[in-house]
Design an enzyme around this catalytic site. Sequence first.
Site, mmCIF file in Angstrom:
data_model
loop_
_atom_site.group_PDB
_atom_site.id
_atom_site.type_symbol
_atom_site.label_atom_id
_atom_site.label_comp_id
_atom_site.label_asym_id
_atom_site.label_seq_id
_atom_site.Cartn_x
_atom_site.Cartn_y
_atom_site.Cartn_z
ATOM 1 N N GLY A 13 46.462 85.957 39.048
ATOM 2 C CA GLY A 13 47.898 86.401 40.404
ATOM 3 C C GLY A 13 46.613 86.647 41.751
ATOM 4 O O GLY A 13 45.282 87.201 41.896
ATOM 5 N N THR A 139 40.451 89.958 42.252
ATOM 6 C CA THR A 139 41.325 90.323 41.780
ATOM 7 C C THR A 139 41.672 91.980 42.259
ATOM 8 O O THR A 139 40.686 93.116 42.959
ATOM 9 C CB THR A 139 40.490 90.618 40.499
ATOM 10 O OG1 THR A 139 42.031 91.875 39.394
ATOM 11 C CG2 THR A 139 39.729 91.707 39.621
ATOM 12 N N ASP A 141 42.976 94.152 40.271
ATOM 13 C CA ASP A 141 42.932 95.326 39.436
ATOM 14 C C ASP A 141 41.554 95.849 39.690
ATOM 15 O O ASP A 141 40.322 96.985 38.813
ATOM 16 C CB ASP A 141 42.576 94.783 38.178
ATOM 17 C CG ASP A 141 43.644 94.578 38.203
ATOM 18 O OD1 ASP A 141 45.103 95.419 38.401
ATOM 19 O OD2 ASP A 141 44.223 93.589 36.800
ATOM 20 N N ARG A 189 46.361 97.047 34.057
ATOM 21 C CA ARG A 189 46.400 97.252 32.526
ATOM 22 C C ARG A 189 45.088 98.181 32.036
ATOM 23 O O ARG A 189 45.626 99.338 30.934
ATOM 24 C CB ARG A 189 46.051 95.586 31.971
ATOM 25 C CG ARG A 189 46.162 95.311 30.134
ATOM 26 C CD ARG A 189 46.484 94.139 30.080
ATOM 27 N NE ARG A 189 47.436 93.105 30.830
ATOM 28 C CZ ARG A 189 48.722 93.280 30.867
ATOM 29 N NH1 ARG A 189 48.886 93.949 29.220
ATOM 30 N NH2 ARG A 189 49.305 92.469 31.267
ATOM 31 N N GLN A 297 51.016 95.098 45.842
ATOM 32 C CA GLN A 297 50.390 95.488 45.657
ATOM 33 C C GLN A 297 50.155 94.926 46.549
ATOM 34 O O GLN A 297 48.743 94.855 47.473
ATOM 35 C CB GLN A 297 50.249 96.234 44.591
ATOM 36 C CG GLN A 297 50.813 97.393 44.640
ATOM 37 C CD GLN A 297 50.891 97.583 43.175
ATOM 38 O OE1 GLN A 297 49.887 99.091 43.004
ATOM 39 N NE2 GLN A 297 51.556 97.561 42.147
#
Length: 418
Positions: A13, A139, A141, A189, A297
């Site tokens: 992503g 990332t 995340d 996740r 986002q």
Amino acid sequence: MPAGTLLYAQSGGVTAVINATASAVLQAARARKVPVLAARNGILGALREELLDTSTLTAAEIKGLAHTPGGAFGSCRLKLKSLADDRARYERLLEVFRAHDVRWFLYNGGNDSADTALKVSQLASEFGYPLTCVGVPKTVDNDLAVTDCCPGFGSAAKYTAVSVRECALDVAAMAETSTKVFVYEAMGRHAGWLAAAAGLAGEGRDEAPHLILFPERPFDEVDFLSRVDAVVKRVGYCVVVASEGIRTGDGTFVADAGGGKDSFGHTQLGGVASHLAGRVKDALGYKVHWALPDYLQRSARHLASATDLEQALAVGRAAVDCALSGQNAVMPVIVRDSDAPYRWHIDIAPLARIANHEKTMPKGFIRADGHGITAAARRYLTPLVAGEAYPPFGRDGLPDYVVPKLRQVRRRLPGWSD
């Protein structure tokens, strides 16, 4: 400087600032007079020998990439397995590298990409091919090990915190006669970093977000509904931020998109906010609204963090330096020197310490009741969303983004099919 070509590829992503890293890579390589090819759609393009010639990009276009979201060369989700299980793919990569005299490989991605770069370096060593592989961190995340934070996270965190603050003001204005509960779904996740970033939107038990649901803590529906009801009765409304990866006590995802699994073996998530909104409405009878910002986002370059942009550029420059100095199977990482004033520097870490490791939220960052962030988390997060790095805007009132048109170099090998 030894002869050869540098190959750059984007993975997984994309983020609001991954093209800034690409821009830094291209500028640093040009300054050293090293030709750069870019793989179309990440590792998939390398396997297919779909390589783009970046020499046609003007200096202005390269500079413009730094304020453009998305992935300029295309990305993909394709996880290579072990060297034994995916031998043919790895050997194909090596064939492509040989055919185009690729001596330096920069793979811009997360955990799985770090693992791929590590394995490619091992195969090249086995075959005696002079190849230097460098992982480049990226990332939203924020779950990469070793590095203090990940380029891409700061901007997504800023977007999340701002969005939640703005939505909370809207809900507060309408709560008397309309919406009582608002649920915002954040990416994450297994790691709740983006959900935690929403905590920057307010301070104190009565300021939104009132409840944050982290994947690091098991979800208890009865407890959740009770807390929502208590907040509404105390404050007049309740703003909830839920990480997409929250699970029940037995490890089951609270909601998934029903899309099966991607090539990384990950369950396709999405739908936690709508699920929770439905349960609140059915169980408590409150009017509920929910939002799934999803790609917004990670693509919100118009609200990028200045810290994030600076770090994205820094890891790109450092990656080229690592590669051209022969530092193999490594990744440039961010080291925090102090919180206030915020200071950091770039260090170099072995890919073996990063590949397939995952950094989740420390226990000390999650409030004792499990539904908010601590002062320690706030100290960590605040500098990462600091500063504005607005893109230039055109006469149409929209950001002036760069979409480069690149020529694919001639193939030198037979076609490849998986």
